[in-house]
Design an enzyme around this catalytic site. Sequence first.
Site, PDB file in Angstrom:
ATOM      1  N   PHE A 175     -47.378  45.574 -35.842  1.00 62.90           N
ATOM      2  CA  PHE A 175     -46.512  46.036 -35.242  1.00 62.90           C
ATOM      3  C   PHE A 175     -45.226  46.847 -36.428  1.00 62.90           C
ATOM      4  O   PHE A 175     -44.969  47.791 -36.594  1.00 62.90           O
ATOM      5  CB  PHE A 175     -45.568  44.702 -34.775  1.00 62.90           C
ATOM      6  N   GLU A 222     -48.110  33.740 -45.637  1.00 61.90           N
ATOM      7  CA  GLU A 222     -46.870  34.781 -45.903  1.00 61.90           C
ATOM      8  C   GLU A 222     -45.634  34.898 -45.377  1.00 61.90           C
ATOM      9  O   GLU A 222     -46.146  34.555 -44.022  1.00 61.90           O
ATOM     10  CB  GLU A 222     -48.010  35.973 -45.516  1.00 61.90           C
ATOM     11  N   LYS A 255     -55.777  51.340 -29.237  1.00 59.58           N
ATOM     12  CA  LYS A 255     -55.400  49.500 -28.763  1.00 59.58           C
ATOM     13  C   LYS A 255     -54.205  49.271 -29.789  1.00 59.58           C
ATOM     14  O   LYS A 255     -54.141  48.834 -30.679  1.00 59.58           O
ATOM     15  CB  LYS A 255     -55.829  48.432 -28.755  1.00 59.58           C
ATOM     16  N   CYS A 266     -47.413  45.157 -46.124  1.00 57.75           N
ATOM     17  CA  CYS A 266     -48.480  44.021 -46.305  1.00 57.75           C
ATOM     18  C   CYS A 266     -49.177  44.681 -47.600  1.00 57.75           C
ATOM     19  O   CYS A 266     -49.618  43.865 -48.301  1.00 57.75           O
ATOM     20  CB  CYS A 266     -50.353  44.878 -45.444  1.00 57.75           C
ATOM     21  N   SER A 287     -52.219  40.184 -39.254  1.00 57.90           N
ATOM     22  CA  SER A 287     -52.716  38.649 -40.470  1.00 57.90           C
ATOM     23  C   SER A 287     -54.309  37.973 -40.116  1.00 57.90           C
ATOM     24  O   SER A 287     -55.590  38.528 -38.822  1.00 57.90           O
ATOM     25  CB  SER A 287     -52.076  37.675 -39.386  1.00 57.90           C
ATOM     26  N   GLU A 343     -48.742  45.224 -29.323  1.00 61.62           N
ATOM     27  CA  GLU A 343     -47.848  45.239 -27.651  1.00 61.62           C
ATOM     28  C   GLU A 343     -46.554  45.355 -28.316  1.00 61.62           C
ATOM     29  O   GLU A 343     -45.002  45.339 -27.246  1.00 61.62           O
ATOM     30  CB  GLU A 343     -47.838  44.224 -27.368  1.00 61.62           C
TER      31      GLU A 343
HETATM   32  P1  NAD Z   1     -51.206  40.250 -34.989  1.00 62.80           P
HETATM   33  O1  NAD Z   1     -52.501  39.919 -36.241  1.00 62.80           O
HETATM   34  O2  NAD Z   1     -50.771  39.614 -34.641  1.00 62.80           O
HETATM   35  O3  NAD Z   1     -51.774  41.716 -34.197  1.00 62.80           O
HETATM   36  C1  NAD Z   1     -52.413  42.666 -34.696  1.00 62.80           C
HETATM   37  C2  NAD Z   1     -52.716  43.233 -33.516  1.00 62.80           C
HETATM   38  O4  NAD Z   1     -53.580  42.246 -33.095  1.00 62.80           O
HETATM   39  C3  NAD Z   1     -52.146  43.481 -32.111  1.00 62.80           C
HETATM   40  O5  NAD Z   1     -52.496  44.592 -31.857  1.00 62.80           O
HETATM   41  C4  NAD Z   1     -52.406  42.499 -31.219  1.00 62.80           C
HETATM   42  O6  NAD Z   1     -52.266  43.105 -30.602  1.00 62.80           O
HETATM   43  C5  NAD Z   1     -53.251  41.770 -31.671  1.00 62.80           C
HETATM   44  N1  NAD Z   1     -54.035  40.700 -31.639  1.00 62.80           N
HETATM   45  C6  NAD Z   1     -52.564  39.783 -31.657  1.00 62.80           C
HETATM   46  N2  NAD Z   1     -53.417  38.338 -31.392  1.00 62.80           N
HETATM   47  C7  NAD Z   1     -54.416  38.387 -31.181  1.00 62.80           C
HETATM   48  C8  NAD Z   1     -55.688  37.954 -30.508  1.00 62.80           C
HETATM   49  N3  NAD Z   1     -55.567  36.413 -30.661  1.00 62.80           N
HETATM   50  N4  NAD Z   1     -56.754  38.323 -30.498  1.00 62.80           N
HETATM   51  C9  NAD Z   1     -56.729  39.986 -29.962  1.00 62.80           C
HETATM   52  N5  NAD Z   1     -56.337  40.605 -30.162  1.00 62.80           N
HETATM   53  C10 NAD Z   1     -54.950  40.119 -30.851  1.00 62.80           C
HETATM   54  O7  NAD Z   1     -50.268  41.106 -36.957  1.00 62.80           O
HETATM   55  P2  NAD Z   1     -48.905  41.301 -35.891  1.00 62.80           P
HETATM   56  O8  NAD Z   1     -47.407  41.027 -35.840  1.00 62.80           O
HETATM   57  O9  NAD Z   1     -49.207  42.928 -35.755  1.00 62.80           O
HETATM   58  O10 NAD Z   1     -49.013  42.777 -38.133  1.00 62.80           O
HETATM   59  C11 NAD Z   1     -48.481  42.056 -39.107  1.00 62.80           C
HETATM   60  C12 NAD Z   1     -49.469  41.523 -40.326  1.00 62.80           C
HETATM   61  O11 NAD Z   1     -50.466  42.359 -40.553  1.00 62.80           O
HETATM   62  C13 NAD Z   1     -49.590  40.891 -41.415  1.00 62.80           C
HETATM   63  O12 NAD Z   1     -49.812  39.737 -41.300  1.00 62.80           O
HETATM   64  C14 NAD Z   1     -49.489  42.722 -42.152  1.00 62.80           C
HETATM   65  O13 NAD Z   1     -50.121  41.331 -44.193  1.00 62.80           O
HETATM   66  C15 NAD Z   1     -50.921  42.719 -41.710  1.00 62.80           C
HETATM   67  N6  NAD Z   1     -50.928  43.957 -41.844  1.00 62.80           N
HETATM   68  C16 NAD Z   1     -52.373  43.973 -43.109  1.00 62.80           C
HETATM   69  C17 NAD Z   1     -52.376  45.352 -43.148  1.00 62.80           C
HETATM   70  C18 NAD Z   1     -53.328  45.166 -44.399  1.00 62.80           C
HETATM   71  O14 NAD Z   1     -53.548  46.363 -44.750  1.00 62.80           O
HETATM   72  N7  NAD Z   1     -53.834  44.776 -45.018  1.00 62.80           N
HETATM   73  C19 NAD Z   1     -51.414  46.596 -42.838  1.00 62.80           C
HETATM   74  C20 NAD Z   1     -50.164  45.902 -42.488  1.00 62.80           C
HETATM   75  C21 NAD Z   1     -50.399  44.863 -41.952  1.00 62.80           C
END
Ligand code: NAD
Length: 492
Positions: A152, A385, A176, A284, A229, A179
């Site tokens: 997000f 985090e 994808k 991040c 994450s 959401e």
């Molecule tokens: P998230 O892991 O909740 O979701 C990321 C994506 O995965 C979304 O599209 C979501 O729909 C999907 N998703 C979520 N749960 C899932 C599951 N159980 N099975 C399959 N797909 C699933 O992350 P978020 O809250 O959208 O973003 C924040 C996180 O992203 C933080 O932890 C941040 O550090 C990380 N991030 C990392 C970087 C990097 O370069 N390392 C960059 C940006 C964000």
Amino acid sequence: MPTNNRLPNYINGRWQNSTAKEFTDVTNPATGETLSQVPLDGAGDVAAAIESAAIAFPEWRRTPPEERIQFLFKLKQLLEDHLEELARLITMENGKTLTESRAELRRAIENVEVACGIPTLMQGYNLEDVARGIDEMMIRQPLGVVAAITPFNFPIMVPFWFIPYGIACGNTFIVKPSEKVPLTMRRLFELIEELGLPPGVMNLVNGAKSVVDVLLDHRTVRAVSFVGSTPVAKYIYARGSASGKRMQCQGGAKNHVVVLADADMETTTQIVSDSAFGCAGQRCLAVSVAITVGEAKHTFRDAIAASAESIVVGSGLEESSQMGPVITRASKARIEDLIATGKSEGASVLLDGRDAKIPSYEQGNFIKPTVLENVPPGSELSKTEIFGPVLSLVHADTVEEALEILSRSLYGNAASIFTSSGAAARKFRYEVEAGNVGINIGVAAPMAYFPFSGWKDSFLGVMHSQGRDAVEFYTEKKVVIERWPKQWSRKF
Ligand code: NAD
């Protein structure tokens, strides 16, 4: 909310209503207003997107790279022309300030620019006469159908670590988006429609876990890029790898900055403050823990608290705002709980941003900048985090001790040092276990022509995002050995 406010998918060059049974609201984090409804499931839609991408692939891979990048030149222009409109949309659904939205768009555009170099970047190499009359070459070919699953916090920049390279290399693509912020991708695909790409080259499917699972299990999908994450990254990496895919999964972070007493304290404070509280800490690469060394403890402590307190928090749409809300009500509650946990673990709250009230935005998910000091090493707060506007202060007597604290972190996304000592900076750069390192830099975000990735639990995979690594990720190497002599040189 009327059903016509439900977001469609973009499959095979057409907008199609989702067949999902479940939808959830997309809300404006500053106002709590419902903006739209996003599908959460729809396995059939994903299968249709995969099929359309598979059908489009043979012709797209035969399209000369020079012709493929003409679409990217047009895309760059469309992004430039619609920059303000897109920035407002990002701010509306994500909450970050307009300045931050514009900055993320700039990095997205930069990735398009770099991918326009594909006719050069995608080249292989060759050598004549590896044996008499025999030539050998390495050529790069696209993989086929590839997909990206994105978070997000950067609704457009993160997808653009992948999209331009994927299609420029001749792959067909499925995105994808998160959401929580699907509207920016929806608008982007309206712009993509204007490019006149062949149907099936770019597809958009909305959804959550069940949609992702179809992408991970389907044998036609050859590679998946994920950013989000760490627990989800681990799950996705394992499941995608199990079906033989090439995977790159960027996970979460807990970034440290080391502040030495010889740093320029005024500039350091401003930069660290911007790193910790910019995008409401939802980056991040945001600094989460500042380790002061020696005398820096006293000079930095008061300056950072004062700087944090002066940040103007409000709706990102107002140009005067320097920091927006966090993404959801649940996220706000989670961050406030973590602050309370830190307090109960022995940290003292130097600046408390909980219970923030922003006039006219009572329904927004606002937390003001928060600074905690004397956070005990090994405590929950020091390890977790937070992904919110919270900075923890920790103290070390030496650079060695600071590096030791840093090395205990499970994550390795980014780390920075502030100093005027070349020797200290060199030691830090040499020893620190992180993928993105800043020397007097607060947010060490690589330009599009450098690879982007963390270490340790912040990344699973081999090839990173952006630039040459992206070309490597999106192509398969093929080695060809040729013999065309009139006289066979080999004697049997
Ligand atoms: P998230 O892991 O909740 O979701 C990321 C994506 O995965 C979304 O599209 C979501 O729909 C999907 N998703 C979520 N749960 C899932 C599951 N159980 N099975 C399959 N797909 C699933 O992350 P978020 O809250 O959208 O973003 C924040 C996180 O992203 C933080 O932890 C941040 O550090 C990380 N991030 C990392 C970087 C990097 O370069 N390392 C960059 C940006 C964000």
